[in-house]
Design a protein around this motif. Structure first.
Motif, PDB file in Angstrom:
ATOM      1  N   PHE A  19       0.847  -1.184   0.000  1.00  0.00           N
ATOM      2  CA  PHE A  19       0.000   0.000   0.000  1.00  0.00           C
ATOM      3  C   PHE A  19       0.885   1.237   0.000  1.00  0.00           C
ATOM      4  CE2 PHE A  19      -2.418  -3.337   2.025  1.00  0.00           C
ATOM      5  CZ  PHE A  19      -3.686  -3.211   1.468  1.00  0.00           C
ATOM      6  N   GLY A  20       0.394   2.316  -0.600  1.00  0.00           N
ATOM      7  CA  GLY A  20       1.188   3.520  -0.606  1.00  0.00           C
ATOM      8  C   GLY A  20       0.372   4.760  -0.916  1.00  0.00           C
ATOM      9  N   VAL A  21       1.064   5.898  -0.943  1.00  0.00           N
ATOM     10  CA  VAL A  21       0.461   7.166  -1.348  1.00  0.00           C
ATOM     11  C   VAL A  21       1.194   7.633  -2.598  1.00  0.00           C
ATOM     12  CG1 VAL A  21      -0.314   7.827   0.940  1.00  0.00           C
ATOM     13  CG2 VAL A  21       1.994   8.442   0.216  1.00  0.00           C
ATOM     14  N   THR A  22       0.474   8.318  -3.454  1.00  0.00           N
ATOM     15  CA  THR A  22       1.047   8.730  -4.729  1.00  0.00           C
ATOM     16  C   THR A  22       0.610  10.140  -5.074  1.00  0.00           C
ATOM     17  OG1 THR A  22       1.329   8.088  -7.055  1.00  0.00           O
ATOM     18  CG2 THR A  22      -0.863   7.809  -6.109  1.00  0.00           C
ATOM     19  N   GLY A  23       1.404  10.811  -5.885  1.00  0.00           N
ATOM     20  CA  GLY A  23       1.059  12.149  -6.333  1.00  0.00           C
ATOM     21  C   GLY A  23       2.022  12.590  -7.410  1.00  0.00           C
ATOM     22  N   GLY A  24       1.671  13.669  -8.099  1.00  0.00           N
ATOM     23  CA  GLY A  24       2.575  14.133  -9.134  1.00  0.00           C
ATOM     24  C   GLY A  24       1.979  15.171 -10.052  1.00  0.00           C
ATOM     25  N   PHE A  25       2.588  15.290 -11.213  1.00  0.00           N
ATOM     26  CA  PHE A  25       2.323  16.335 -12.191  1.00  0.00           C
ATOM     27  C   PHE A  25       1.499  15.780 -13.347  1.00  0.00           C
ATOM     28  CE2 PHE A  25       3.893  18.002 -16.290  1.00  0.00           C
ATOM     29  CZ  PHE A  25       3.499  19.329 -16.192  1.00  0.00           C
ATOM     30  N   THR A  26       0.489  16.522 -13.771  1.00  0.00           N
ATOM     31  CA  THR A  26      -0.323  16.162 -14.935  1.00  0.00           C
ATOM     32  C   THR A  26      -0.337  17.333 -15.916  1.00  0.00           C
ATOM     33  OG1 THR A  26      -1.772  14.753 -13.604  1.00  0.00           O
ATOM     34  CG2 THR A  26      -2.599  15.435 -15.751  1.00  0.00           C
ATOM     35  N   SER A  27      -0.008  17.062 -17.168  1.00  0.00           N
ATOM     36  CA  SER A  27      -0.094  18.059 -18.226  1.00  0.00           C
ATOM     37  C   SER A  27      -1.069  17.540 -19.277  1.00  0.00           C
ATOM     38  CB  SER A  27       1.280  18.294 -18.856  1.00  0.00           C
ATOM     39  OG  SER A  27       1.179  19.149 -19.987  1.00  0.00           O
ATOM     40  N   SER A  28      -2.084  18.333 -19.618  1.00  0.00           N
ATOM     41  CA  SER A  28      -3.095  17.846 -20.567  1.00  0.00           C
ATOM     42  C   SER A  28      -3.558  18.966 -21.485  1.00  0.00           C
ATOM     43  CB  SER A  28      -4.299  17.268 -19.816  1.00  0.00           C
ATOM     44  OG  SER A  28      -4.981  18.290 -19.109  1.00  0.00           O
ATOM     45  N   SER A  29      -4.183  18.566 -22.588  1.00  0.00           N
ATOM     46  CA  SER A  29      -4.783  19.512 -23.525  1.00  0.00           C
ATOM     47  C   SER A  29      -5.836  18.771 -24.333  1.00  0.00           C
ATOM     48  CB  SER A  29      -3.727  20.130 -24.448  1.00  0.00           C
ATOM     49  OG  SER A  29      -3.184  19.136 -25.304  1.00  0.00           O
ATOM     50  N   THR A  30      -6.552  19.509 -25.162  1.00  0.00           N
ATOM     51  CA  THR A  30      -7.516  18.928 -26.092  1.00  0.00           C
ATOM     52  C   THR A  30      -7.608  19.859 -27.287  1.00  0.00           C
ATOM     53  OG1 THR A  30      -9.745  18.015 -26.323  1.00  0.00           O
ATOM     54  CG2 THR A  30      -9.536  20.055 -25.072  1.00  0.00           C
ATOM     55  N   SER A  31      -8.508  19.583 -28.213  1.00  0.00           N
ATOM     56  CA  SER A  31      -8.701  20.496 -29.343  1.00  0.00           C
ATOM     57  C   SER A  31     -10.166  20.891 -29.418  1.00  0.00           C
ATOM     58  CB  SER A  31      -8.266  19.823 -30.652  1.00  0.00           C
ATOM     59  OG  SER A  31      -9.063  18.703 -30.944  1.00  0.00           O
TER      60      SER A  31
END
Length: 211
Positions: free
Chosen positions: A25-37
């Motif tokens: 078991f653990g904890v997680t996190g981070g960076f998200t970069s997204s786009s659409t058109s």
């Protein structure tokens, strides 16, 4: 007799696999970069984040299955003008916050202290909040009480990572499928700009700490 021996061998192999499996078991996190058109509108990537819980089942031969529960933020930035005189677009910030359930299969090289691996993932999410700008000075009307289908997201991801003792670092490309949010109730041109679209895609980088 042969069938009994085969069944016994399969049961023995399965029992051995279960016995050698490791649950973390653990904890997680981070960076998200997204786009659409969007139709007739220039869009660009937007930087967000994700955080949550992780559960990993380690299997023999370098395999592992990982799941968890994430709060995942995705969106885009947009700038442009629509094609009819009813609406003009300035800058639009589109952001959805999803509760997301990933299911990931990993395979890598078990090098005792570390395990570099490749991954393929499917995910299912549900939008719990949103923040969207205005089109032509008119607020976009989004989620209603009955917009269950509009709030759903699903898609896939591929990538790679590395397990180093209790730490995991992973990078993945993700692609959302299906609808991009709900229908909108603004002018016809603005509505079509949102409805005639791709869906969120981008990059996520995660750091997980297992206990």
């Amino acid at each position: 007799m042969t069938k009994k021996l085969l069944v016994a061998a399969l049961l023995l192999a399965f029992t051995g696999m279960v016995a050698s499996a490791q649950l973390r078991f653990g904890v997680t996190g981070g960076f998200t970069s997204s786009s659409t058109s969007l139709k007739n509108i220039k869009t660009s990537k937007a930087s967000f984040y994700h955080a949550g819980l992780a559960l990993q089942l380690g299997l023999p031969s370098g395999f592992a299955v990982q799941t968890g529960l994430l709060y995942q933020v995705k969106g885009t930035k947009a700038k442009g003008a629509l094609s009819d005189s009813q609406a003009t677009v300035g800058n639009i910030d589109v952001k959805y916050g999803y509760l997301e359930l990933p299911l990931e299969l990993q395979w890598g090289l078990d090098l005792i202290l570390l395990r570099p691996y490749a991954l393929v993932q499917g995910f299912l999410g549900y939008a719990v909040n949103e923040k969207v700008g205005e089109l032509a000075g008119k607020a976009i009307t989004h989620f209603g009480d009955s917009d269950f289908k509009s709030k759903l997201e699903y898609g896939y991801a591929v990538g790679f990572g590395i397990d180093i003792m209790k730490f995991q670092l992973a990078a993945k490309y993700f692609k959302n499928l299906g609808n991009l949010g709900p229908d909108v109730t603004v002018t016809s041109a603005a509505g079509q700009a949102i409805k005639n679209k791709d869906n969120f895609d981008g990059l996520a980088i995660s750091l997980t700490v297992f206990f």
